[in-house]
Scaffold this active site. Structure first.
Site, PDB file in Angstrom:
ATOM      1  N   GLU A  76       0.802  -1.216   0.000  1.00 26.04           N
ATOM      2  CA  GLU A  76       0.000   0.000   0.000  1.00 26.04           C
ATOM      3  C   GLU A  76       0.840   1.274   0.000  1.00 26.04           C
ATOM      4  O   GLU A  76       0.316   2.353  -0.295  1.00 26.04           O
ATOM      5  CB  GLU A  76      -0.948  -0.010   1.205  1.00 26.04           C
ATOM      6  CG  GLU A  76      -1.999  -1.103   1.128  1.00 26.04           C
ATOM      7  CD  GLU A  76      -2.858  -1.194   2.375  1.00 26.04           C
ATOM      8  OE1 GLU A  76      -4.047  -1.549   2.240  1.00 26.04           O
ATOM      9  OE2 GLU A  76      -2.341  -0.926   3.486  1.00 26.04           O
ATOM     10  N   ASP A  94     -12.290  -5.435  -2.673  1.00 26.26           N
ATOM     11  CA  ASP A  94     -13.326  -6.473  -2.721  1.00 26.26           C
ATOM     12  C   ASP A  94     -14.634  -5.817  -2.303  1.00 26.26           C
ATOM     13  O   ASP A  94     -14.629  -4.804  -1.615  1.00 26.26           O
ATOM     14  CB  ASP A  94     -12.980  -7.654  -1.800  1.00 26.26           C
ATOM     15  CG  ASP A  94     -12.707  -7.214  -0.375  1.00 26.26           C
ATOM     16  OD1 ASP A  94     -13.592  -7.421   0.467  1.00 26.26           O
ATOM     17  OD2 ASP A  94     -11.616  -6.673  -0.111  1.00 26.26           O
TER      18      ASP A  94
END
EC number: 3.2.2.9
Length: 231
Positions: A12, A198
């Site tokens: 990230e 997701d």
């Protein structure tokens, strides 16, 4: 002006780290701090580790030792808003714990004793994120409540619990409320800008692990645009 940027995982923060110039690295208390410049803006990039405790430790060190003027939380999140798809961006208006429960003492679900029920994102930083979004052709985003807990939400039961108690939730993840609470106590403005890896109730041909690099790319691009607008 100095900007603190926080991501939990190496994936990230990697794109942002690669863009830094004059970078210096410090490891402390299980966290990694990269200080330098991105596009001419002074930044401190924190890789905190996963979960609320790791995020709180890292954010406390960041705010106490580096004293940024603002904090941006970047990375991935699970989508709860029906309009979200993989790669879309969520911008926090407020952040809450979804796994805190002291309702027996009169507090709201998700509210910690002695703390507000919600930690409000800074209005100027939210608007900055919106302006950055306008410069990203085709990038869809939703603005709203982000909920945090020390669990990867993957069961229908937990999803139903969160929807019941936090009906306006747009996304869930594992660090933002700890970062937000720490910023609140230090009186430092923050905003959460994450990309969806997701989506609840939607099937995807890609797993979380497969989509994480793409989510990191989307959220990092948002941070780059925000930093450009701060110059």
């Amino acid at each position: 002006m100095k900007v603190g940027i926080i991501g939990a995982m190496q994936q990230e923060v990697a794109i942002l780290k690669e863009a830094m110039t004059n970078a210096q690295t410090v490891n402390k208390a299980g966290c990694t701090f990269y200080s330098g410049q991105i596009n001419g803006v002074e930044v401190v990039l924190l890789q905190s580790g996963i979960g609320k405790v790791a995020a709180a430790i890292g954010t406390t060190i960041l705010l106490d030792e580096y004293q940024p003027d603002m904090v941006l939380n970047t990375g991935s999140a699970g989508g709860f808003d029906s309009s979200l798809n993989l790669g879309d961006v969520v911008i926090s208006t407020e952040v809450r714990h979804h796994d805190a429960d002291v309702t027996a003492f009169g507090y709201e679900m998700g509210q910690m004793a002695g703390q507000p029920a919600a930690f409000l994102a800074d209005e100027k930083l939210m608007n900055l994120a919106e302006k950055a979004l306008e410069q990203m052709d085709g990038q869809h985003a939703v603005r709203g409540l982000i909920c945090t807990g020390d669990a990867f939400v993957c069961t229908a039961e937990r999803q139903a619990f969160i929807r019941q108690h936090f009906p306006s939730v747009i996304a869930v993840e594992m660090e933002a409320s700890a970062i937000a609470q720490t910023c609140y106590q230090f009186k430092v403005p923050f905003v959460v800008v994450r990309a969806i890896s997701d989506v609840a109730d939607k099937e995807s041909p890609m797993s979380f692990e497969e989509f994480l690099p793409l989510a990191a790319k989307s959220s990092s691009e948002m941070v780059f645009k925000m930093l450009e607008l701060l110059k």
